[in-house]
Every structure is written in C-alpha cells, then in structure tokens.
Design a protein around this motif. Structure first.
Motif: not given
Length: 360
Positions: A46, A74, A97, A241
């Motif tokens: 991420f 993210h 993800d 998130s």
C-alpha cells in the motif's frame, strides 16, 4: 476527550508509527507457516501519505493525523511481489485492495535444524526505489508427533467475547501485561509442546478473532506469560479504508484455515482447543467429520453456563462418539490436561505442572 477515546485513538494510529511520518510505499507481510514441502504467507502492498513538519511528533493531534493517514491508505492493485525463502522464489500479484497470498512449493530444502525461516519480500514500482521487507515462516521439525491448533480469545486469555463492549475494552485498552491468561494455560501448552518425551517440539498455531493491529501485543502477552509462541493468524482483516471505514464483516473461514494448517503434515495427528462462546465447537466438529482419524481431542473451555448452549455442545460431542476423538467441555485448563494425560498426549510431569499453576 476521555481516556478511553484517547486509548482507542492511539491504538488505531499505532500501525502508522513505524514510518515516522515519512509515508511512501510499504510491503507489510505477516508471519507464515508451512511444511517441508510448501509454505504459506500473506501481506499487503500500500501507499500512505506523509506528515508535514507542522504536526507535533507526539500527542493526540499526531495520533489523529495518523488515523487519517490510515483511512486514506491506498492498497496497490496488480503489483508483483517477489518472495524468497531460502533458495525458493515465488512471485505473486496483489488483488484490487493490495493484498497478496503466497503458496510456495519448497523445491529447495530449508535447513532442518531450525523451525523458523527468514523470508524476504521485494516490490519494484515505476519511478521509486525498490520496496523491501521480511518476515518469518514456521516449519514444524521432523520429530514433531502432534499438531496443536488453538483459538486465543477466551481460550488462552480472557477477552469477554460474549460481551462485545468488554471485549473491545480488553482488545484495545488493556496493555499486554494487564491481559489475563487463564490459570494453567501456560503450563498446559508447554506440556503439549514438549509431549511425553519432553523433546517433541510440537507446533502450536493460534487463531484470533481480533484485528491485525493487536498482533505485537499478543506476542508480548505470550512471552510475558511463558506461553509457547507460534504463528498467529487472524480470521478477519479489520483494516480501515475510505471505501470501507468500518471493520470488514467477519466470514467464518476458520474451517478452511484449519484445513490449511492440517495440510502442513498430512500424517500428523491434531488437537483443537477453543471456547464455548462462539462457533468453535461447531467448526471443530466439522473438522472431526472431515478428518476422523487425525483429530485426537477437541478441548472447549466453558466460558458461560447457558443450558441451551451446553445442550448444543453435548449434541456435537455425541455426533463424534464413533470416531477416535473426544470433545471435552472443560471448566479449566486442569480438566483439559487430565484428559490429555489419560490419552497419552502429555507427560505426568506436565500434568503436575498444570495442577500447580492452576492452584496459584
């Protein structure tokens, strides 16, 4: 702001502290497990924002800023992650993800004199320096003669899963040294780990209903209470998130997870340990039906005395009477240890150790 809210804020911000506000691209692996033939591990890639110089390094404002960074973290989809374990190498791609799962066949043998093995992870992204990380993978030794799979919540330590508010307080507010292990747990797990010979080095794997953010706290708790350390796997990802601001809804995939654990050594018998408060008896009974010759015992800690719940567990016990496995609904660790001793799973010295620890 109340002390409770401040502690929750601090816990929510804790996973962000490692980068010291620098932000950037991160590959975050979790400890893996496997056999001499294959290994499993998972993690996430991420990007997270950096903090400016105007925000103090400590205090509520910094914690709040880190929580915001976590919300806007993210996950990076379609990113290749190269994993090296000894001379074995595998490359996997992250999902939408940013999560990845690694199933690595071990074509090159790992050192046989160690149970923990160092895995390195590398991610190459356009226009930035390569991102690297590492983790440990647990491989049971050849002399192990039993696999132990244990729940944590209300099985090893008291969390009050049946009382949701109390569970959240203990998960997020209590520090590791303040968490309460059930009497006799450490001695019982030590006895299971060493076996009747005292040198079995049996693998003990743990599963929890908690979030990944308490991983380090659980490891500290195990060490403080002298409970044998093993890989800790979580049944849900509570990651925050922007699209999913609340913990992801838990899916009961403990059954599949235990099957993965059993796949480490196909011939190895197993003991399952859980509690009566959730779905452990039901899940474990399904496992016994699937592997009637492998499961030696199911130990269920009684955490509440509801007649309807106990009748349901007794029906499950009766379902597996035709197998070689006993389901034991136990009031304490000593009752589990006494049954384990009668079944030849632990030594007399181990039973006596559990009895002494339970009497304290």
């Amino acid at each position: 702001m109340t002390g409770f809210v401040r502690r929750l804020l601090r816990i929510a911000a804790r996973p962000m502290k490692r980068d010291r506000g620098r932000g950037g691209y991160i590959v975050h692996p979790y400890r893996g497990y496997g056999s001499r033939h294959e290994a499993f591990l998972m993690g996430r890639v991420f990007r997270q924002a950096a903090l400016g110089e105007v925000i103090p390094r400590y205090g509520v404002l910094r914690d709040l800023a880190d929580v915001v960074r976590r919300i806007f973290r993210h996950g990076l989809p379609e990113v290749d992650v190269k994993v090296s374990l000894g001379e074995n190498v595998a490359t996997v791609t992250t999902d939408r993800d940013g999560y990845f799962d690694v199933h690595m066949p071990l074509e090159a043998p790992l050192p046989a004199n160690s149970a923990w093995h160092h895995a390195e992870l590398h991610v190459v992204l356009p226009g930035v320096e390569p991102v690297q990380s590492f983790t440990e993978v647990y491989i049971p030794p050849a002399e192990a003669d039993l696999l132990v799979i244990s729940d944590i919540d209300d099985t090893v330590m008291y969390t009050g899963v049946t009382n949701k508010l109390r569970m959240l307080h203990r998960l997020f507010v209590k520090r590791a040294h303040q968490r309460m292990a059930f009497p006799g747990v450490a001695a019982f797990y030590q006895a299971l780990h060493v076996g009747r010979s005292g040198k079995a080095r049996r693998p003990i794997l743990y599963v929890s209903r908690g979030p990944w953010s308490i991983y380090e706290m659980l490891e500290e708790f195990f060490q403080l209470n002298r409970i044998p350390v093993g890989p800790i796997l979580f049944l849900r990802e509570w990651g925050i998130s922007w699209r999913k601001p609340w913990p992801r809804r838990a899916e009961d995939h403990k059954y599949d997870l235990i099957q993965h654990m059993l796949s480490m050594r196909d011939e190895l018998p197993c003991v399952l340990i859980g509690d009566s408060g959730q779905h452990d008896p039901e899940v474990y009974t399904r496992i016994v039906h699937k592997y009637p010759e492998r499961i030696r015992a199911v130990y269920i800690r009684r955490v509440e005395r509801k007649p309807e719940r106990e009748r349901a567990i007794n029906r499950l016990r009766d379902e597996i009477l035709h197998t070689n496995c006993n389901l034991v609904l136990a009031d304490d660790s000593l009752a589990m240890a006494e049954h384990a001793f009668r079944q030849g799973l632990i030594a007399a010295e181990g039973l006596e150790m559990v009895r002494r620890e339970s009497d304290r």
